[in-house]
Design a protein around this motif. Sequence first.
Motif, PDB file in Angstrom:
ATOM      1  N   LYS A   1      37.514  -5.440  11.393  1.00  0.00           N
ATOM      2  CA  LYS A   1      37.271  -4.040  11.702  1.00  0.00           C
ATOM      3  C   LYS A   1      37.227  -3.158  10.457  1.00  0.00           C
ATOM      4  O   LYS A   1      38.093  -3.248   9.582  1.00  0.00           O
ATOM      5  CB  LYS A   1      38.353  -3.532  12.653  1.00  0.00           C
ATOM      6  N   VAL A   2      36.214  -2.304  10.420  1.00  0.00           N
ATOM      7  CA  VAL A   2      36.091  -1.340   9.331  1.00  0.00           C
ATOM      8  C   VAL A   2      37.282  -0.396   9.318  1.00  0.00           C
ATOM      9  O   VAL A   2      37.735   0.042   8.246  1.00  0.00           O
ATOM     10  CB  VAL A   2      34.761  -0.572   9.453  1.00  0.00           C
TER      11      VAL A   2
ATOM     12  N   GLU B   1      43.576   0.584   4.953  1.00  0.00           N
ATOM     13  CA  GLU B   1      44.111  -0.053   3.746  1.00  0.00           C
ATOM     14  C   GLU B   1      43.741   0.707   2.478  1.00  0.00           C
ATOM     15  O   GLU B   1      44.178   0.345   1.380  1.00  0.00           O
ATOM     16  CB  GLU B   1      43.594  -1.491   3.651  1.00  0.00           C
ATOM     17  N   GLY B   2      42.934   1.754   2.603  1.00  0.00           N
ATOM     18  CA  GLY B   2      42.562   2.575   1.455  1.00  0.00           C
ATOM     19  C   GLY B   2      41.482   1.975   0.586  1.00  0.00           C
ATOM     20  O   GLY B   2      41.244   2.451  -0.529  1.00  0.00           O
ATOM     21  N   LYS B   3      40.778   0.948   1.079  1.00  0.00           N
ATOM     22  CA  LYS B   3      39.734   0.304   0.281  1.00  0.00           C
ATOM     23  C   LYS B   3      38.433   1.098   0.291  1.00  0.00           C
ATOM     24  O   LYS B   3      37.617   0.968  -0.635  1.00  0.00           O
ATOM     25  CB  LYS B   3      39.482  -1.113   0.801  1.00  0.00           C
ATOM     26  N   VAL B   4      38.221   1.881   1.342  1.00  0.00           N
ATOM     27  CA  VAL B   4      37.033   2.723   1.434  1.00  0.00           C
ATOM     28  C   VAL B   4      37.453   4.076   1.996  1.00  0.00           C
ATOM     29  O   VAL B   4      38.516   4.200   2.620  1.00  0.00           O
ATOM     30  CB  VAL B   4      35.942   2.102   2.343  1.00  0.00           C
ATOM     31  N   ILE B   5      36.627   5.069   1.773  1.00  0.00           N
ATOM     32  CA  ILE B   5      36.900   6.427   2.267  1.00  0.00           C
ATOM     33  C   ILE B   5      35.846   6.791   3.302  1.00  0.00           C
ATOM     34  O   ILE B   5      34.643   6.668   3.052  1.00  0.00           O
ATOM     35  CB  ILE B   5      36.880   7.443   1.116  1.00  0.00           C
ATOM     36  N   GLU B   6      36.313   7.221   4.452  1.00  0.00           N
ATOM     37  CA  GLU B   6      35.387   7.546   5.531  1.00  0.00           C
ATOM     38  C   GLU B   6      34.595   8.804   5.202  1.00  0.00           C
ATOM     39  O   GLU B   6      35.139   9.783   4.674  1.00  0.00           O
ATOM     40  CB  GLU B   6      36.143   7.737   6.838  1.00  0.00           C
TER      41      GLU B   6
ATOM     42  N   THR C   1      30.208  -2.996   4.382  1.00  0.00           N
ATOM     43  CA  THR C   1      29.980  -3.982   3.323  1.00  0.00           C
ATOM     44  C   THR C   1      31.301  -4.520   2.781  1.00  0.00           C
ATOM     45  O   THR C   1      31.471  -5.725   2.602  1.00  0.00           O
ATOM     46  CB  THR C   1      29.157  -3.355   2.178  1.00  0.00           C
ATOM     47  N   THR C   2      32.252  -3.631   2.527  1.00  0.00           N
ATOM     48  CA  THR C   2      33.557  -4.052   2.007  1.00  0.00           C
ATOM     49  C   THR C   2      34.270  -4.954   3.009  1.00  0.00           C
ATOM     50  O   THR C   2      34.863  -5.985   2.631  1.00  0.00           O
ATOM     51  CB  THR C   2      34.432  -2.828   1.687  1.00  0.00           C
ATOM     52  N   THR C   3      34.221  -4.594   4.279  1.00  0.00           N
ATOM     53  CA  THR C   3      34.859  -5.402   5.321  1.00  0.00           C
ATOM     54  C   THR C   3      34.224  -6.782   5.389  1.00  0.00           C
ATOM     55  O   THR C   3      34.921  -7.797   5.529  1.00  0.00           O
ATOM     56  CB  THR C   3      34.746  -4.701   6.685  1.00  0.00           C
TER      57      THR C   3
END
Length: 309
Positions: free
Chosen positions: A98-99, A105-110, A123-125
């Motif tokens: 799940k995105v 987890e702070g890996k991407v910013i919405e 993409t990161t997920t």
Amino acid sequence: MATAINGSADLDILTRNPLENEAIYIFREVAAQFEKPVLLFSGGKDSITLVRLAQKAFYPSKIPFPLMHIDTGHNFPETIAFRDKLVKELGVELIVRKVQDTIDEGKVIEETGKYASRNMLQTTTLLDAIEEFKFDACIGGARRDEEKARAKERIFSVRDDFGQWDEKNQRPELFDMLNGQIELGQNVRVFPISNWTELDVWSYIQKENIEIPSIYFAHDRNIFLRDGMIWSAEDDVVFRAEDEEVRVESVRFRTVGDMSCTAAVLSRADTIDKVVAEIRDSKISERGARIDDKRSDAAMEKRKQQGYF
């Protein structure tokens, strides 16, 4: 659901459908050349077609690899319901990542605002999931007719150990020879229906009597207009300004992306036969209803370079 596979009928079909022959050959090459393949499954018509082709490729055995869905949390509910129904009926393994977890987890910013979408974030997920399970081949439903960046891609598309795609450094694929040799850390994206068109996919669904999510067919829906496109007004994740008026229209979706970036089309095509006829007469690409492709002329290519499907 897809009609049952029976030996004589399917052998007859195989002799008459070169696109199906090619896709089955590609699936079998994946099974022969890679140790841990996975089929990327969105619940859309292309990935559903891939599942049917995989069934045929390995019949009478089950599909020998899992399906994986990168769930943005902004999917159409009809698509998720169909996904769960399909995997239950087929008895295949489904992996869901799940995105929302990637965001938490702070890996991407919405993104925020009028055109906010989670399409870039997945993409990161995806890359994290590939690393988690050590997949060396990810099978996807991209087709060359969809978008110019996808037209550049090989059937076996090598990604580096960062998941990146170099469009200028691809392997030749001559005489149907597919080279799956990769270095440690690399993986390959595989596109069995790369040479198909949208009409080919729909004609195959029609011929094979394959069940697909209901949103592909015309239905009455609350919608509003923005930038000349038709947006669903039934979903909380779709931004709508106060002055954007809601009304009911008969629409369907030609492509199933996130609710926040996928527009509908006016349609009365409520059967497979009517959809095929509508697609045959259409002058507009199905990706014309995807706002995420309109961010720039190179939007898709940039996403693919970063590791997108």
